[in-house]
Design a protein around this motif. Structure first.
Motif, PDB file in Angstrom:
ATOM      1  N   GLY A 127       0.810  -1.205   0.000  1.00  0.00           N
ATOM      2  CA  GLY A 127       0.000   0.000   0.000  1.00  0.00           C
ATOM      3  C   GLY A 127       0.846   1.258   0.000  1.00  0.00           C
ATOM      4  O   GLY A 127       2.063   1.223   0.149  1.00  0.00           O
ATOM      5  N   GLY A 128       0.167   2.388  -0.177  1.00  0.00           N
ATOM      6  CA  GLY A 128       0.851   3.674  -0.155  1.00  0.00           C
ATOM      7  C   GLY A 128       0.782   4.390  -1.490  1.00  0.00           C
ATOM      8  O   GLY A 128       0.562   3.785  -2.543  1.00  0.00           O
TER       9      GLY A 128
ATOM     10  N   ASN B 140      -5.619   5.569   0.294  1.00  0.00           N
ATOM     11  CA  ASN B 140      -5.191   5.333  -1.093  1.00  0.00           C
ATOM     12  C   ASN B 140      -5.273   3.874  -1.534  1.00  0.00           C
ATOM     13  O   ASN B 140      -6.347   3.303  -1.657  1.00  0.00           O
ATOM     14  N   PHE B 141      -4.125   3.237  -1.801  1.00  0.00           N
ATOM     15  CA  PHE B 141      -4.094   1.869  -2.308  1.00  0.00           C
ATOM     16  C   PHE B 141      -4.164   0.813  -1.199  1.00  0.00           C
ATOM     17  O   PHE B 141      -4.199  -0.383  -1.490  1.00  0.00           O
ATOM     18  N   ASN B 142      -4.161   1.215   0.055  1.00  0.00           N
ATOM     19  CA  ASN B 142      -4.035   0.253   1.134  1.00  0.00           C
ATOM     20  C   ASN B 142      -5.160  -0.775   1.209  1.00  0.00           C
ATOM     21  O   ASN B 142      -4.880  -1.975   1.293  1.00  0.00           O
ATOM     22  N   PRO B 143      -6.439  -0.395   1.169  1.00  0.00           N
ATOM     23  CA  PRO B 143      -7.486  -1.428   1.222  1.00  0.00           C
ATOM     24  C   PRO B 143      -7.418  -2.392   0.039  1.00  0.00           C
ATOM     25  O   PRO B 143      -7.617  -3.606   0.212  1.00  0.00           O
ATOM     26  N   ASP B 144      -7.131  -1.875  -1.158  1.00  0.00           N
ATOM     27  CA  ASP B 144      -7.062  -2.733  -2.345  1.00  0.00           C
ATOM     28  C   ASP B 144      -5.885  -3.704  -2.259  1.00  0.00           C
ATOM     29  O   ASP B 144      -6.018  -4.898  -2.575  1.00  0.00           O
TER      30      ASP B 144
ATOM     31  N   ALA C  31       2.552  -2.283  -6.597  1.00  0.00           N
ATOM     32  CA  ALA C  31       2.344  -1.057  -5.826  1.00  0.00           C
ATOM     33  C   ALA C  31       2.117   0.092  -6.788  1.00  0.00           C
ATOM     34  O   ALA C  31       2.506   0.030  -7.957  1.00  0.00           O
ATOM     35  N   ASN C  32       1.535   1.164  -6.289  1.00  0.00           N
ATOM     36  CA  ASN C  32       1.309   2.322  -7.143  1.00  0.00           C
ATOM     37  C   ASN C  32       2.621   2.847  -7.702  1.00  0.00           C
ATOM     38  O   ASN C  32       2.732   3.161  -8.873  1.00  0.00           O
ATOM     39  N   ASN C  33       3.638   2.935  -6.841  1.00  0.00           N
ATOM     40  CA  ASN C  33       4.979   3.334  -7.262  1.00  0.00           C
ATOM     41  C   ASN C  33       5.972   2.585  -6.394  1.00  0.00           C
ATOM     42  O   ASN C  33       5.613   2.029  -5.364  1.00  0.00           O
TER      43      ASN C  33
END
Length: 244
Positions: A24-25, A195-199, A51-53
């Motif tokens: 996440g993050g 942000n991306f943490n739950p996904d 991860a997103n980045n």
């Protein structure tokens, strides 16, 4: 039901070489710093990171990059991470770039048991048509490129539109950071740290939540819980968020 472990080191101790990990993050917000540091100390390599980045400013996942512990990255952008860009262009790692919303939905879909879904995002581009470089050779030539994806027409709001098929993502592990979690793994994220943490958490077969505060079951208002404990296997309390 009690999923609390004593330390970040214990929480990541069994992550093996070659594991796939959703993290996440977004930028420096909501990053599980302690779990990433513990993973670096633990020593697993040959990792696939979703991860997103892949870290920023030499912190977070960027530390694993510098240690050459990552073989493959599925992300939405490279950004100002110069080491990430260097390794990608030098053929040291494989990188699959996704539109940001598509990446989030691929993680959520995988966690929800959805094998694939159709989205209009990417239709008419290399995302759908294929040809995005996945891995380069040392001289910069493309060794592997993305294959074309299935595109179908659906009637939406009375008109025909094209949609591209994207597959859900399931990973061996997931590392996320929450503001508050209970011993059962129910978690609340603070503001943009959601942000991306739950996904990412949903996508992991074994999900570890690093929480600023751990409370007893029943202390969290069920209506305020962002992540159900059913998706979480381990919880570790890390009161201070140290960016490194």
């Amino acid at each position: 039901m009690d999923k609390l472990v004593t330390s970040a080191a214990e929480a990541v101790a069994d992550i093996p070489h070659g594991a796939s990990i959703a993290v996440g993050g977004f930028g420096t917000s909501g990053v599980p710093w302690a779990l990433i540091r513990a993973l670096r100390t633990q020593g697993a390599d040959g990792l696939t990171i979703v991860a997103n980045n892949c870290g920023v400013n030499d912190a977070g996942l960027a530390m694993l990059l510098h240690d050459h512990r990552i073989d493959r990255v599925i992300a939405s952008y490279i950004g100002q991470n110069r080491e990430f860009a260097r390794q990608y262009l030098a053929g040291e790692i494989e990188v699959e770039l996704n539109p940001q919303g598509t990446l989030a939905e691929r993680l959520r879909a995988g966690g929800a048991g959805i094998a694939a879904f159709y989205t209009p995002t990417g239709v008419g581009t290399l995302v759908a048509d294929g040809g995005v470089p996945l891995r380069h050779a040392a001289d910069g030539t493309v060794v592997t490129a993305s294959p074309p994806k299935e595109v179908r027409q659906f009637s939406v709001d009375g008109r025909e539109r094209e949609f591209v098929l994207e597959e859900g993502i399931v990973t061996d592990f997931a590392l996320v950071r929450a503001a508050v979690a209970d011993r059962h793994g129910n978690a609340v994220f603070h503001a943009s740290a959601r942000n991306f943490n739950p996904d990412a958490a949903m996508a992991g077969r074994v999900t570890v939540v690093e929480a600023e505060q751990v409370v007893e079951p029943g202390c969290l208002d069920p209506d305020l819980v962002h992540l159900s404990g059913v998706f979480v296997q381990r919880v570790v309390e890390v009161p201070e968020e140290v960016i490194a």
